[in-house]
Design an enzyme around this catalytic site. Structure first.
Site, PDB file in Angstrom:
ATOM      1  N   ASP A 268     -49.927 -86.196 -19.305  1.00 35.65           N
ATOM      2  CA  ASP A 268     -48.999 -87.153 -18.692  1.00 35.65           C
ATOM      3  C   ASP A 268     -47.551 -86.664 -18.638  1.00 35.65           C
ATOM      4  OD1 ASP A 268     -48.547 -87.222 -21.396  1.00 35.65           O
ATOM      5  OD2 ASP A 268     -48.671 -89.395 -21.616  1.00 35.65           O
ATOM      6  N   GLU A 269     -47.343 -85.354 -18.794  1.00 36.91           N
ATOM      7  CA  GLU A 269     -45.991 -84.799 -18.753  1.00 36.91           C
ATOM      8  C   GLU A 269     -45.933 -83.577 -17.840  1.00 36.91           C
ATOM      9  OE1 GLU A 269     -43.442 -84.758 -22.443  1.00 36.91           O
ATOM     10  OE2 GLU A 269     -45.418 -84.940 -23.359  1.00 36.91           O
TER      11      GLU A 269
END
EC number: 2.7.7.7
Length: 404
Positions: A107-108
């Site tokens: 998620d980054e």
């Protein structure tokens, strides 16, 4: 050539990703203390909402303890397959527009926008991309924009939840100065405790300590910490597909149909490259098994899976693929296992079903493998050489040592 000093790096973070996905799909969960993770008494929190964090709950906390802190919290098991799919969708949205990006976890993302100011304006372009992602996924996104990866990540954390922040070139030290030392990436409780015992509480104080003294206190980590405190980070944005896969294969000295031996080989090979994954802090989203028959025909079969780095999850998929693939009943000359679709990530990503004991077991196993080598600790079926298990053939590798 543009100096590294004048880079423009954006860091994107899907806010409380697992929680946000569940709230998007069930509006009744919004604004409530929500825990994602193992639902048994021995389960562990994989993620929690901001409302739950106010009670002192955090990732990797035993679920039983979290529910003591907040008895009215809502617990959801989570759906790694859904999260993996959404992570892929966000990746595609970024890949369509970003000149260079690195997927640093599920998620980054880091985006290198150096030079874009000449044409669009980096902040305007990044803000528009954020709006595009939120519109397409209906999920919150935060970002930080700065001259390097470290500053952009800290800025993202300050912009959360669901915000954006730009740190102009030259303002890095002033931005960091008033923050507690824990705000710096990779500064955990132990390092922060050592610093606080010496009276170092803020990044400003840390930045003013001679680097030689920090090195004497903390070794090489002291040099890295001094650079961070002074806003220095020259690490590049690494293209997402830099490493496409991790694989291993074994050509047998004699062709075989000994299923007991072949299954043991699959376990050995899977454990070997799963350990490599965890060593690199990576997860795999695709498993492939390869078979070469005695007549040299080579066949492969692959399966997309929720991101994982766990032996027991990956081994189940490897065995499933092998049994689907092996349909000719001929002697086998070679078998191989490959993990691809790699992303940065750690073991916490797989906490939905795991207990505290399972997590502790993996940590202990990896510690032993780090000290003595991966081959010194394997499942029981591999602890005895194939010849002692009644195998009719031997692999073209050294016999496996017993666990010491």
């Amino acid at each position: 050539m543009i100096s590294l000093q004048h880079r423009s790096i954006a860091h994107f973070d899907m806010d409380s990703f697992f929680v946000s996905v569940e709230c998007r799909d069930d509006n009744s969960l919004k604004g409530k203390p929500l825990l994602i993770g193992g639902i048994s008494d021995r389960g562990v929190v994989a993620s929690c909402s901001y409302e739950a964090r106010r009670y002192g709950i955090h990732s990797a906390m035993p679920m039983k303890m979290a529910l003591k802190l907040c008895p009215h919290a809502i617990v959801r098991k989570g759906d790694m397959e859904k999260y993996s799919q959404l992570s892929g969708e966000v990746t595609e949205l970024i890949a369509e527009k970003a000149p260079l990006y690195e997927k640093s976890s599920i998620d980054e993302f880091y985006l290198d926008l150096t030079g874009m100011d000449k044409y669009f304006g980096s902040m305007k372009w990044t803000a528009e991309l954020r709006q595009h992602i939120m519109k397409e996924t209906r999920l919150p996104v935060s970002f930080g924009l700065a001259s390097n990866k470290m500053i952009s990540k800290v800025a993202t954390n300050e912009a959360k939840p669901n915000g954006q922040m730009e740190i102009m070139f030259g303002e890095e030290k002033a931005f960091l100065a008033p923050m507690p030392v824990e705000k710096l990436p990779m500064v955990g409780k132990e390092t922060a405790g050592q610093l606080r015992r010496r009276g170092v509480e803020t990044v400003k104080t840390l930045s003013e300590i001679p680097v030689t003294l920090l090195e004497a206190w903390l070794g090489k980590n002291g040099i890295s910490l001094w650079n961070k405190a002074n806003g220095i980070d020259e690490s590049p944005v690494v293209p997402f597909h830099e490493q496409k896969s991790i694989s291993t294969e074994n050509t047998f000295s004699s062709d075989t149909i000994d299923m007991q031996f072949i299954h043991a080989e699959l376990v050995r090979m899977t454990e070997k490259i799963a350990f490599e994954l965890r060593q690199q802090d990576k997860l795999t989203g695709c498993v492939t098994v390869k078979i070469r028959y005695s007549d040299f025909e080579t066949v492969t079969k692959q399966m997309t899976i929720p991101y994982s780095g766990s032996d027991h999850v990956l081994l189940e998929k490897v065995k499933e693929l092998f049994h689907k693939l092996y349909d000719r009943r001929l002697l086998i000359r070679l078998i191989g296992v490959r993990f691809s679709h790699l992303v940065q990530g750690n073991y916490q990503i797989s906490l939905f079903d795991d207990t505290q004991e399972m997590i502790a077991l993996y940590q202990a196993i990896d510690n032993i493998k780090n000290r003595f080598g991966w081959q010194y600790l394997m499942k029981g079926t591999n602890a005895v050489p194939p010849a002692k298990r009644g195998a009719v053939t031997k692999p073209a590798v050294m016999p496996y040592p017993k666990v010491r």
